[in-house]
Design a protein around this motif. Structure first.
Motif, PDB file in Angstrom:
ATOM      1  N   LEU A 184       3.640  15.803  33.326  1.00 26.72           N
ATOM      2  CA  LEU A 184       3.011  15.575  32.021  1.00 26.72           C
ATOM      3  C   LEU A 184       3.086  14.098  31.639  1.00 26.72           C
ATOM      4  O   LEU A 184       2.122  13.519  31.129  1.00 26.72           O
ATOM      5  N   TRP A 185       4.238  13.488  31.887  1.00 24.68           N
ATOM      6  CA  TRP A 185       4.369  12.043  31.658  1.00 24.68           C
ATOM      7  C   TRP A 185       3.380  11.276  32.531  1.00 24.68           C
ATOM      8  O   TRP A 185       2.735  10.323  32.072  1.00 24.68           O
ATOM      9  N   PHE A 186       3.248  11.696  33.784  1.00 22.57           N
ATOM     10  CA  PHE A 186       2.346  10.999  34.708  1.00 22.57           C
ATOM     11  C   PHE A 186       0.892  11.107  34.239  1.00 22.57           C
ATOM     12  O   PHE A 186       0.119  10.154  34.359  1.00 22.57           O
ATOM     13  N   LEU A 187       0.536  12.279  33.696  1.00 19.27           N
ATOM     14  CA  LEU A 187      -0.833  12.448  33.186  1.00 19.27           C
ATOM     15  C   LEU A 187      -1.100  11.502  32.023  1.00 19.27           C
ATOM     16  O   LEU A 187      -2.183  10.913  31.926  1.00 19.27           O
ATOM     17  N   VAL A 188      -0.127  11.366  31.141  1.00 21.37           N
ATOM     18  CA  VAL A 188      -0.284  10.421  30.032  1.00 21.37           C
ATOM     19  C   VAL A 188      -0.443   9.003  30.570  1.00 21.37           C
ATOM     20  O   VAL A 188      -1.269   8.220  30.089  1.00 21.37           O
ATOM     21  N   ALA A 189       0.331   8.677  31.607  1.00 22.94           N
ATOM     22  CA  ALA A 189       0.239   7.336  32.200  1.00 22.94           C
ATOM     23  C   ALA A 189      -1.151   7.067  32.766  1.00 22.94           C
ATOM     24  O   ALA A 189      -1.670   5.945  32.654  1.00 22.94           O
ATOM     25  N   VAL A 190      -1.766   8.083  33.374  1.00 21.18           N
ATOM     26  CA  VAL A 190      -3.112   7.914  33.939  1.00 21.18           C
ATOM     27  C   VAL A 190      -4.116   7.547  32.854  1.00 21.18           C
ATOM     28  O   VAL A 190      -5.059   6.790  33.101  1.00 21.18           O
ATOM     29  N   THR A 191      -3.913   8.040  31.643  1.00 25.17           N
ATOM     30  CA  THR A 191      -4.842   7.713  30.561  1.00 25.17           C
ATOM     31  C   THR A 191      -4.690   6.268  30.085  1.00 25.17           C
ATOM     32  O   THR A 191      -5.518   5.780  29.324  1.00 25.17           O
ATOM     33  N   CYS A 192      -3.612   5.604  30.536  1.00 24.73           N
ATOM     34  CA  CYS A 192      -3.425   4.184  30.216  1.00 24.73           C
ATOM     35  C   CYS A 192      -3.862   3.283  31.363  1.00 24.73           C
ATOM     36  O   CYS A 192      -4.311   2.162  31.132  1.00 24.73           O
ATOM     37  N   HIS A 193      -3.698   3.755  32.578  1.00 27.34           N
ATOM     38  CA  HIS A 193      -4.169   3.003  33.745  1.00 27.34           C
ATOM     39  C   HIS A 193      -4.331   3.985  34.893  1.00 27.34           C
ATOM     40  O   HIS A 193      -3.403   4.710  35.237  1.00 27.34           O
ATOM     41  N   VAL A 194      -5.500   3.986  35.496  1.00 29.91           N
ATOM     42  CA  VAL A 194      -5.826   5.007  36.490  1.00 29.91           C
ATOM     43  C   VAL A 194      -4.933   4.930  37.712  1.00 29.91           C
ATOM     44  O   VAL A 194      -4.729   5.929  38.410  1.00 29.91           O
TER      45      VAL A 194
END
Length: 383
Positions: A184-194
């Motif tokens: 879930l943390w990683f998914l949030v990170a993707v929304t900041c940088h692919v």
């Protein structure tokens, strides 16, 4: 449980710890001290000016455009967005970063405030993650600020923020929070940088980390792959990410990032540090899953740097992003190696060398990645 197991294997009494890396907390670096450090470096990042690199100008323009959007216009753009924000702007960044930018712009339209806030959030998250894993912090901070702070918080701020979110996810995963919470943390990170999508490899390492032999094989395989062409894979990836295909075509046509500097000074020093650790590693330490996890994260960006040699731009960016996690290896080694003083001297040497190369030896940030003069356009802009 891992903490007690690790401590018993190296002949030390186990400290009370939630951290699966099982190393002693550094009592000299309190949470308050780390917040002060984050604040000070955030002020430094805030007032770096707009001539330090092209990214600073781009982010200043981005912030000015978002600041001028009304709430209705931003919401309309958000409804049309996918991974990238689709508002009527000159250029676009990831949607999660756009939301953060919009919220910050409601507080102040000052670009200095924007740089300060993003840097502070990024550093505070990293420090929180490292404290949560109860790692000895001093040498990790020396390592981080000698290289990655200048590349991420001072340049690629979206990647820096995403890397912080990923590190928080790793901390949650390694302290009993489970892989699904980390994802879930990683998914949030993707929304900041692919590029944060690379973090989904970390759970595999969490389950099956590599020992000494596997680490050597992985590093050697990466170097071997650097002499092979991965162009078909790049073209395939371009079908899923048109932006990647666009970048590859543009940079190839104008001659940017045409050849990877496979055996640059910084990378050789980091490989030497790895060999130094592996040589003195005991059999019990090599069997420790905490060492294996940290060491695997240290070698992974080195592997990717070489494996993506066919597209040097991606090789450099992947190394920047995943390389942040190398600090976990520095933390483990500074606590458990038989000769910690020698290791710390080695870390100090590598940190001084990479900081000197980054700041004093060349005019551009990404010197060590590439051969030739790929950055002529960018370096003419920089101070």
């Amino acid at each position: 449980m891992d903490a007690e197991l690790t401590a018993s294997r190296v002949g030390r009494s186990a400290p009370r710890s939630d951290g699966a890396l099982g190393v002693f907390a550094d009592p000299g670096l309190s949470g308050l001290f780390l917040l002060i450090v984050a604040f000070a470096f955030s002020v430094h990042a805030a007032f770096r000016g707009l001539q330090s690199d092209l990214d600073a100008l781009a982010y200043a323009e981005w912030y000015a455009q978002v600041s001028n959007l009304s709430a209705e216009a931003f919401w309309a753009g958000l409804q049309e967005s996918n991974i990238y924000f689709q508002g009527n702007l000159f250029f676009s960044f990831e949607t999660g970063f756009a939301v953060l930018t919009f919220l910050l712009s409601r507080v102040s339209s000052s670009v200095e405030f924007f740089f300060f806030a993003v840097t502070f959030i990024s550093l505070a998250l990293k420090f929180w993650a490292l404290k949560k894993m109860r790692l000895p912090l001093f040498w990790m901070l020396v390592w981080y600020f000698s290289w990655y702070y200048l590349l991420l918080e001072m340049t690629s701020i979206r990647a820096g923020l995403a890397a912080s979110i990923v590190m928080a996810g790793v901390a949650v995963m390694r302290t009993g929070g489970g892989v699904w919470r980390a994802c879930l943390w990683f998914l949030v990170a993707v929304t900041c940088h692919v590029s944060a999508a690379l973090a989904f490899v970390v759970p595999l390492i969490h389950w099956r980390p590599l020992g000494r032999r596997g680490l050597i094989v992985l590093a050697s395989l990466g170097i071997a792959l650097s002499f092979a062409s991965l162009l078909p894979l790049i073209e395939l990836a371009g079908t899923f990410s048109p932006k990647l295909a666009e970048y590859y075509q543009i940079y190839t046509e104008v001659g940017f990032y045409t050849e990877l500097n496979r055996f640059n000074v910084v990378l050789i020093l980091r490989l030497a540090l790895l060999l130094f650790v592996l040589i003195q590693l005991t059999r019990r330490q090599n069997a420790d899953p905490n060492f294996r996890f940290a060491a695997s994260l240290y070698v992974l960006p080195i592997f990717c740097f070489h494996a993506f040699a066919s597209f040097p731009l991606v090789a450099g960016r992947v190394y920047e992003f995943l390389g942040v996690l190398q600090v976990l290896f520095i933390g483990w080694c500074s606590a458990y190696l038989a000769r910690p003083a020698l290791l710390k001297a080695f870390v100090a040497l590598v940190s001084a060398a990479q900081f000197g190369i980054l700041v004093f030896h060349v005019q551009f940030v990404d010197f060590f990645y590439f051969i030739g003069e790929p950055y002529k356009i960018e370096t003419e802009h920089r101070r």
